[in-house]
Design a protein around this motif. Sequence first.
Motif, mmCIF file in Angstrom:
data_model
loop_
_atom_site.group_PDB
_atom_site.id
_atom_site.type_symbol
_atom_site.label_atom_id
_atom_site.label_comp_id
_atom_site.label_asym_id
_atom_site.label_seq_id
_atom_site.Cartn_x
_atom_site.Cartn_y
_atom_site.Cartn_z
ATOM 1 N N UNK A 1 -3.067 8.429 4.018
ATOM 2 C CA UNK A 1 -4.445 8.387 3.493
ATOM 3 C C UNK A 1 -4.783 7.045 2.863
ATOM 4 N N UNK A 2 -4.298 5.970 3.495
ATOM 5 C CA UNK A 2 -4.650 4.608 3.076
ATOM 6 C C UNK A 2 -5.755 4.117 3.992
ATOM 7 N N UNK A 3 -6.855 3.652 3.416
ATOM 8 C CA UNK A 3 -8.011 3.199 4.191
ATOM 9 C C UNK A 3 -7.803 1.757 4.640
ATOM 10 N N UNK A 4 -8.035 1.479 5.905
ATOM 11 C CA UNK A 4 -7.897 0.125 6.433
ATOM 12 C C UNK A 4 -9.186 -0.270 7.127
ATOM 13 N N UNK A 5 -9.798 -1.347 6.658
ATOM 14 C CA UNK A 5 -11.025 -1.862 7.264
ATOM 15 C C UNK A 5 -10.757 -3.252 7.822
ATOM 16 N N UNK A 6 -11.031 -3.441 9.118
ATOM 17 C CA UNK A 6 -10.818 -4.728 9.762
ATOM 18 C C UNK A 6 -12.086 -5.554 9.783
ATOM 19 N N UNK A 7 -11.917 -6.842 10.065
ATOM 20 C CA UNK A 7 -13.007 -7.813 10.104
ATOM 21 C C UNK A 7 -13.783 -7.837 8.786
ATOM 22 N N UNK A 8 -13.015 -7.737 7.694
ATOM 23 C CA UNK A 8 -13.565 -7.818 6.343
ATOM 24 C C UNK A 8 -13.005 -9.073 5.684
ATOM 25 N N UNK A 9 -13.853 -10.056 5.503
ATOM 26 C CA UNK A 9 -13.432 -11.341 4.948
ATOM 27 C C UNK A 9 -13.845 -11.420 3.478
ATOM 28 N N UNK A 10 -12.866 -11.486 2.581
ATOM 29 C CA UNK A 10 -13.171 -11.607 1.154
ATOM 30 C C UNK A 10 -13.609 -13.038 0.867
ATOM 31 N N UNK A 11 -14.816 -13.193 0.364
ATOM 32 C CA UNK A 11 -15.365 -14.528 0.109
ATOM 33 C C UNK A 11 -15.244 -14.944 -1.356
ATOM 34 N N UNK B 1 0.827 -1.208 0.000
ATOM 35 C CA UNK B 1 0.000 0.000 0.000
ATOM 36 C C UNK B 1 0.862 1.260 0.000
ATOM 37 N N UNK B 2 1.915 1.274 0.814
ATOM 38 C CA UNK B 2 2.788 2.447 0.885
ATOM 39 C C UNK B 2 3.551 2.648 -0.424
ATOM 40 N N UNK B 3 3.934 1.547 -1.064
ATOM 41 C CA UNK B 3 4.612 1.652 -2.360
ATOM 42 C C UNK B 3 3.666 2.173 -3.433
ATOM 43 N N UNK B 4 2.417 1.715 -3.397
ATOM 44 C CA UNK B 4 1.422 2.218 -4.354
ATOM 45 C C UNK B 4 1.154 3.704 -4.130
ATOM 46 N N UNK B 5 1.113 4.113 -2.865
ATOM 47 C CA UNK B 5 0.880 5.528 -2.574
ATOM 48 C C UNK B 5 2.007 6.394 -3.138
ATOM 49 N N UNK B 6 3.248 5.898 -3.060
ATOM 50 C CA UNK B 6 4.375 6.652 -3.620
ATOM 51 C C UNK B 6 4.249 6.784 -5.133
ATOM 52 N N UNK B 7 3.754 5.720 -5.783
ATOM 53 C CA UNK B 7 3.619 5.736 -7.242
ATOM 54 C C UNK B 7 2.380 6.516 -7.694
ATOM 55 N N UNK B 8 1.310 6.421 -6.903
ATOM 56 C CA UNK B 8 0.023 7.021 -7.288
ATOM 57 C C UNK B 8 -0.505 7.874 -6.133
ATOM 58 N N UNK B 9 -0.019 9.112 -6.022
ATOM 59 C CA UNK B 9 -0.347 9.955 -4.863
ATOM 60 C C UNK B 9 -1.838 10.235 -4.690
ATOM 61 N N UNK B 10 -2.613 10.230 -5.759
ATOM 62 C CA UNK B 10 -4.035 10.594 -5.679
ATOM 63 C C UNK B 10 -4.967 9.372 -5.703
ATOM 64 N N UNK B 11 -4.400 8.178 -5.750
ATOM 65 C CA UNK B 11 -5.228 6.966 -5.864
ATOM 66 C C UNK B 11 -5.955 6.670 -4.549
ATOM 67 N N UNK B 12 -7.082 5.981 -4.674
ATOM 68 C CA UNK B 12 -7.810 5.503 -3.495
ATOM 69 C C UNK B 12 -7.330 4.075 -3.206
ATOM 70 N N UNK B 13 -6.659 3.911 -2.070
ATOM 71 C CA UNK B 13 -6.081 2.625 -1.695
ATOM 72 C C UNK B 13 -6.824 2.100 -0.471
ATOM 73 N N UNK B 14 -7.366 0.904 -0.598
ATOM 74 C CA UNK B 14 -8.159 0.287 0.465
ATOM 75 C C UNK B 14 -7.527 -1.045 0.861
#
Length: 370
Positions: free
Chosen positions: A189-199, A30-43
Amino acid sequence: MQLSYWELKNWFTNVDFTIVGSGIVGLHCALSLREKYPRAKVLILEKGILPQGASTKNAGFACFGSISEIINDLKNHTEEEVIQLIQKRVEGLKLLRNRLGDGVIDFKPYGGYELFLDKDENFYKECIQKTPFINDILRPLFKTDVFLKEVNRFNFEEIFDYLIFNPFEGQIDSGNMMQALLKEAIANDILILNQQNVTSFNDLNDKVEVVTNETPFITNKLLFATNGFAAELTKNELQPARAQVLITKPIENLHIKGTFHLDEGYYYFRNIGNRVLFGGGRNLDFEGETTTELTQTKIIQDKLEQLLKTVILPNVPFEIEHRWSGIMGVGNQKKPIVKQMSNNVYCGVRLGGMGVAIGSLIGKELAELI
């Protein structure tokens, strides 16, 4: 639960990058993506209240492989592959330390030791005999000998007199490390959501539909950084490997300082201040430990206590304060899997029990696939 308009708008709409897993790999990605894409929405989606695999559950070893582990790897990999693995681990540790700082992660360069039980005479002789060869192949990386014979000055019993010492190994505080990475992610500005299980997920060629226990949503790119939990969703050649750990109550005048390996790295222990953290024993029940259940078993916990009493802390009274387990990702090959799975889906998994060493580098490599 029905999400509100605000929740859907701010967290699940116009998502550029969704990362599954908030451990070392996921956060560095996520931090590497933020460096490459400063305006991207990273979740980032995390199924636990804290990183669920091994990032907050490991022993805090800043290591790249004991002498016996390297010798064993050379039986299953080419010399070039083993050197490349060790180089990745060294580079990953350097990246982690540079990003967070030694003070933040409480890095202590005490060195690492491997000890050999009396009953393992042939194994001990092989390691002593091959030490000059291993030092030779690693010299281009370290510019000096890595492994040295050292007398047993820790009062260990039922072992051979000599340990093999590695001055390049150290300790870190895994809790401090993960807190620092989480703070840095939030600050960026990286969004982190816990207790989210990808099914499930579905690559739609120009975007990905992701389904969680909370809601389905659309993301431009989906990246899996779930290591030992990745087998089912990513269908990669890896399997979970549970690591059981215990820690003692404080021990007066503890004589142990450093990181220690035993039995080809299947057992490992260290001091944390004046406590002893001890883990391992997966080789007692490989089938049973191929699981994602974060529990403990009597056979392994009893063995850990027995080795503490007879080998590590003979004639030293101690009490166990706490026990826990973590989940690693392993396979027939030690090389991590960092690849594009489909048009918009990627993964960085199978860290082989070396997550502290290579997790930061794998996260960076995963981001670079985009």
